[in-house]
Enzyme design. Sequence first.
Site, PDB file in Angstrom:
ATOM      1  N   GLY A  16     -94.321 -17.057 -15.112  1.00  0.00           N
ATOM      2  CA  GLY A  16     -93.711 -17.106 -13.791  1.00  0.00           C
ATOM      3  C   GLY A  16     -93.935 -15.803 -13.056  1.00  0.00           C
ATOM      4  O   GLY A  16     -94.973 -15.156 -13.213  1.00  0.00           O
ATOM      5  N   GLU A  17     -92.980 -15.423 -12.223  1.00  0.00           N
ATOM      6  CA  GLU A  17     -93.006 -14.193 -11.421  1.00  0.00           C
ATOM      7  C   GLU A  17     -94.018 -14.250 -10.277  1.00  0.00           C
ATOM      8  O   GLU A  17     -93.976 -13.439  -9.365  1.00  0.00           O
ATOM      9  CB  GLU A  17     -93.315 -12.952 -12.270  1.00  0.00           C
ATOM     10  CG  GLU A  17     -92.320 -12.649 -13.357  1.00  0.00           C
ATOM     11  CD  GLU A  17     -92.660 -11.378 -14.126  1.00  0.00           C
ATOM     12  OE1 GLU A  17     -93.599 -10.648 -13.716  1.00  0.00           O
ATOM     13  OE2 GLU A  17     -91.986 -11.106 -15.143  1.00  0.00           O
ATOM     14  N   GLY A  18     -94.970 -15.190 -10.327  1.00  0.00           N
ATOM     15  CA  GLY A  18     -96.080 -15.210  -9.383  1.00  0.00           C
ATOM     16  C   GLY A  18     -97.373 -14.751 -10.016  1.00  0.00           C
ATOM     17  O   GLY A  18     -98.378 -14.560  -9.324  1.00  0.00           O
TER      18      GLY A  18
END
Length: 353
Positions: A318-320
């Site tokens: 995740g996180e980008g």
Amino acid sequence: MTDRFQQLLASIKPVDMNLTSTVKAHLDDLTKPQGSLGRLEEIVMKYCIATGTTKPSLSKKKVFCFAGDHGVAAEGVSAFPAEVTPQMVYNMLGGGAAINVLSRHAGADLEVVDMGVNHDFAEHPMLRRCKVKHGSANMAEGPAMSIEETLQAIMAGAELAIEARNQGYELLATGEMGIANTTPATALYATLLGLPVEAITGRGTGIDDERLHHKVAVIEKAIEVNRANLATPLEVLAALGGFEIAGICGLILGAASVGMPVVVDGFISSSAAVCAIKLSCTVSDYLFFSHLSNEQGHRAVMQKLGARPILDLDLRLGEGTGAAMAMQVIEASVKIYNEMATFSSAGVSGKND
């Protein structure tokens, strides 16, 4: 708030598919066999159509990482405690998270957005404070958010996208941070796409078999408890979502309203994209799905959407992070389109008839 939301949806226009022939003609005139750059050609085609031009540019990019806490974390569905959410936000603000490294590598700016973290942050140049509430309610006991709270989060995300467009950004990417957020994401997929909960529930942060079975039960309970509040996509997002998911949904809607494409990250961000598509099917023409998440269920989601992610690297952070990686592929495709010579300009003979 409802009027502004309806105006936002009404402002999202279909893309102009008439550009396709001009873009394809240029791609076919580049010094290569037609179609030999494979998906790079598909990607720049979509980018041109999404941005409404046959002369694309891509020099200013931004990753928005939305953060929020979840009441359902109290059900023990994650391997990590809820306090990790603010701790990871501080890590990002300090430059030490994976998304910091990968956004820098991609040449993209990064902004962390506090949509609903159960912590109060001081001002920071990388932090946008859009907090709706200190975490969502426990969706296993009732709606995670009210409709008004959900609309507030959506509109905050939309305003970030519109502001970014006005600042000259040409491509946005989504990311998120929120302990237990694979649980609401899975519930959203099950409800909005009709996918079976057990088949798409994954291990998230690395839970064991016993906790995985418990997670499935919690998601099924949440859907049943909220059954009366699932009539519309907005109600589904409110009942089973989270503040960072609603914020990402808003970012996507806002970007589409100003003709700007968005790179969607993995399992969580894709659930926000599904919400956005259910609210306005037109937005799918503005979306690049960055990667196939290693989180169980993401492949089924992509198949249901008819989407083909750009990368497949077994990512599940995740996180980008996946979105930042895919941004570089999109930028490469634009450079191919703009910087390669044509047969005529290079004096290269074309294919024999």
